[in-house]
Design an enzyme around this catalytic site. Structure first.
Site, PDB file in Angstrom:
ATOM      1  NE  ARG A 267      -0.260  -3.007  13.551  1.00  0.00           N
ATOM      2  CZ  ARG A 267       0.205  -3.005  12.358  1.00  0.00           C
ATOM      3  NH1 ARG A 267      -0.157  -1.547  11.845  1.00  0.00           N
ATOM      4  NH2 ARG A 267       0.883  -3.872  11.708  1.00  0.00           N
TER       5      ARG A 267
ATOM      6  CG  ASP B 241       3.016  -6.011   7.521  1.00  0.00           C
ATOM      7  OD1 ASP B 241       3.075  -5.499   6.246  1.00  0.00           O
ATOM      8  OD2 ASP B 241       3.299  -5.189   8.247  1.00  0.00           O
TER       9      ASP B 241
END
Length: 531
Positions: free
Chosen positions: A165, A445
Site C-alpha cells: 500500500r 493506525d
C-alpha cells in the site's frame, strides 16, 4: 513521455543505511520521469477535491453523478483476475518494518498488505528500510535478529501473497525534491517498489500488486491508470502486469465505485471497505452539516445503517464487474486473560460473519492471533475461494439517503476522554517514527486518531452536548486534554513520557482540534515534526 533528466532530484536528508541500494541511478531516472509526467495533473486533482468540498460545505450533499449514469448502467467487466489474486479470504495488514514483514508473511493468511501509509510513520530511514524489506521478502532472502532478545526470524515456505500500500495522493515526500518541489509520496512508494520487484515477481509467475488509499473520484483512478500504463510501456510489460485494490475509504468515493472500476478496468482487482477511514471521511466531508454529527466512535459499527449500506453496495458493484469485494479491519489484539479473550474473539467473529453474509470475498486483521477465528468465518464458512457468485442483484437500490443516513447514539464524557487519550498516544508514537501502535487492546493506525480528533472538532463546531450536560467547547476540550494527558502520563510513566515525544504531540493535538478550520489530515502537520 518526458525526456529523462534526473539531475535536479535532490535528497534533503542525511544519508541513511541502504539509501544507495534503493535510490539507484535507474530508480532516480524512473522516479524523475514519473514525477515530471504526472505531478502537474495530481496538483489539479487535489485542487478539484477542494472545489467539491467547498460545495458540500455550502450545503450540497455527495451523490451519484448523473453525467456518468451510462457507466453505472453499462454491461462491462474488468480484466480477468490473475489466479493468485482470486483467493484473498484473509489478509493481514501492518507496517513495513523487517520483523513485521516476516511475521505477517508467515501468518495463517492468504495475503499481507505491507503498508507505507496509515500504519507507517514516514521517517526517511523508515521509508528506505521499508523498500529494502519488501525487496528482500520478494526475493525470499529476508531474515531478522531482534537486537534485544536475540530471537531470530526467518521466512517460511509458501508465504502469504505480498501487496504494497502506497501513500495517499495528498502526502508529499519532503526528503526528495524535484525542481525545487517535494515529490508525491505515492509516486515514490509506487516507483521504488515496482522497480526493485517487478522482475522477481514475474519470474515467480505473479504481477506487481498494490493497494491505493483515499481516492475520492474516478478522475484520480484515471490518473493511477495512466501511471500504470506509462510504467508498463516503459518496461515493455504486458497490460495488467500491475493490479490494484482500491480502498473505498472516503465518502465521496462510495458514489464513484462503478466509475473507479471503469477507469482502472485493465489494472484493478478489488475494492475494499476501509471502514475506519470511511468514518473519518464521513465526519470530514459533512463537517458543516449539523444533522450529520456522529456519536461516540465506539457505537459507529458496521451494524449502523449507513455503514451496512456501504458494505452491501460495494459487494454488489464489485461482483457485477468481476472484481473482488474486500471487507474491513478487525483491529482487536488478543488478550492474555482467557475470559476477556473469549469476548474479543466473539466480537470479531460476529463482525466477520456480517461481512461474509453481505457477500465480501475476504477481510482484514491487524494481529495474527485473530487468524484462526476469522478463517473459521471466511475460509470454512464460504464455498470456494471467493464469493463472486453472490451478486446481490435482487437487492433494492441503495440510495444516497441510505449512504448518508445520520447515525444515532450518545456523545459521552467517557467517549470524549478516551478519544483524547488515544489520539495523544498515537500522535506521540507517530512523531517518534512508529505508525502502528497497540492502545487499550486495539492495534491503532492513523485512522483511529483521525476519527478521535475530528469527532471532537465537529462536536465543538456544532456545540453538541455530552451525557453529563456539558456543551463541548474549546475550553472544555482543553480542560479534558490536560486531565487526560496526566492520566496517560501515569499510565506510561515519567521516563517514557519524557522520551516519547508526548509534549509535541500534546501541542499538535490541541492545535488541530481547536483550529477554526478543520485540518484535513493530522499527518500533514505531524510530518513537519519528523526527521
Amino acid at each position: 513521455m518526458t525526456t529523462n533528466n534526473s539531475q535536479n532530484l535532490r535528497v534533503l536528508a542525511d544519508p541513511v543505511s541502504g539509501q544507495d541500494e534503493i535510490l539507484t541511478p535507474e530508480a532516480i531516472s524512473f522516479l524523475t520521469d514519473l514525477v515530471r509526467e504526472f505531478q502537474p495533473r495530481l496538483q489539479q486533482l487535489l485542487s478539484q477535491r477542494k472545489v467539491r468540498q467547498q460545495q458540500i460545505d455550502a450545503g450540497a450533499l455527495p451523490d451519484f453523478d448523473a453525467n456518468t449514469a451510462p457507466i453505472r448502467d453499462g454491461n462491462w467487466k474488468i480484466a480477468e483476475l490473475p489466479a493468485d489474486l482470486q483467493k484473498r479470504r484473509l489478509e493481514i495488514t501492518g507496517p513495513v518494518d523487517r520483523k513485521m514483514v516476516i511475521n505477517a508473511l508467515n501468518a495463517n493468511v492468504d495475503c499481507y498488505m505491507a503498508d507505507f501509509e496509515d500504519s507507517q510513520s514516514p521517517t526517511w530511514q523508515g521509508v528506505v528500510d521499508g523498500q529494502i524489506n519488501l525487496r528482500d521478502a520478494n526475493r525470499g532472502e529476508i531474515s531478522h535478529t531482534d537486537p534485544n532478545s536475540g530471537k531470530s526470524y526467518q521466512l517460511n515456505d509458501n508465504p502469504a501473497l505480498l501487496i504494497a500500500r502506497v501513500r495517499g495522493l495528498h502526502l508529499p515526500e519532503k526528503h526528495l525534491q524535484l525542481d525545487g518541489q517535494p515529490i508525491p509520496g505515492a509516486l515514490m512508494d509506487f516507483a521504488l517498489y515496482f522497480l526493485h520487484n517487478y522482475q522477481v515477481r514475474q519470474q515467480n509467475g505473479s504481477g506487481v500488486y498494490y493497494y491505493l488509499p483515499k481516492l475520492e473520484h474516478s478522475t484520480e483512478a484515471k490518473w493511477w491508470s495512466d501511471v500504470f500504463a506509462f510504467t508498463e510501456e516503459r518496461f515493455n510489460l504486458p497490460t495488467s502486469t500491475i493490479r490494484a485494490t482500491i480502498l473505498i475509504e472516503t465518502l465521496p468515493a462510495v458514489f464513484q465505485m462503478d466509475e473507479i472500476l471503469h477507469e482502472l478496468k485493465d489494472h484493478i482487482a478489488a475494492l475494499n471497505c476501509g471502514r475506519w477511514d470511511y468514518i473519518f471521511s464521513y465526519i470530514k466531508t459533512l463537517k458543516n452539516h449539523p444533522d450529520r454529527v456522529l456519536p461516540d466512535r465506539q457505537v459507529v459499527t458496521m451494524n449502523q445503517p449507513f455503514l451496512n449500506a456501504y458494505s452491501r453496495l460495494l459487494v454488489k458493484t464489485c461482483h457485477r464487474r468481476g472484481a473482488l469485494a474486500m471487507g474491513g479491519m478487525a483491529a482487536f489484539i488478543p488478550s492474555k486473560d482467557a475470559a476477556e479473550n473469549e469476548k474479543i474473539l466473539a466480537k470479531v467473529k460476529a463482525d466477520k460473519e456480517l461481512e461474509r453474509d453481505n457477500g465480501h470475498d475476504g477481510t482484514w486483521i491487524a494481529h495474527p492471533g485473530l487468524a484462526d477465528t476469522v478463517r473459521s468465518v471466511f475460509v470454512d464458512g464460504i464455498t470456494g475461494i471467493n464469493q463472486l457468485h453472490v451478486s446481490r442483484a435482487e437487492d433494492d437500490e441503495i440510495t444516497q439517503a441510505q449512504l448518508l443516513e445520520p447515525c444515532p447514539g450518545e456523545r459521552t464524557e467517557a467517549g470524549m476522554r478516551i478519544n483524547i487519550r488515544v489520539a495523544l498516544q498515537y500522535l506521540a508514537a507517530w512523531v517518534s517514527g512508529v505508525g502502528c501502535v497497540p492502545i487499550y487492546g486495539l492495534m491503532e493506525d492513523a485512522a483511529t486518531a483521525e476519527i478521535s480528533r475530528t469527532s471532537i472538532w465537529q462536536w465543538i463546531k456544532h456545540q453538541k452536548s455530552l451525557d453529563n450536560g456539558q456543551v463541548v467547547s474549546k475550553d472544555l476540550f482543553r480542560k479534558y486534554l490536560q486531565q487526560e494527558a496526566q492520566q496517560v502520563r501515569q499510565e506510561v510513566g515519567d521516563e517514557r513520557w519524557q522520551q516519547g515525544n508526548f509534549a509535541p504531540a500534546l501541542r499538535l493535538l490541541e492545535d488541530i482540534t481547536t483550529s477554526d478550520d478543520l485540518v484535513d489530515f493530522l499527518t500533514l502537520p505531524g510530518y513537519d515534526l519528523l526527521s
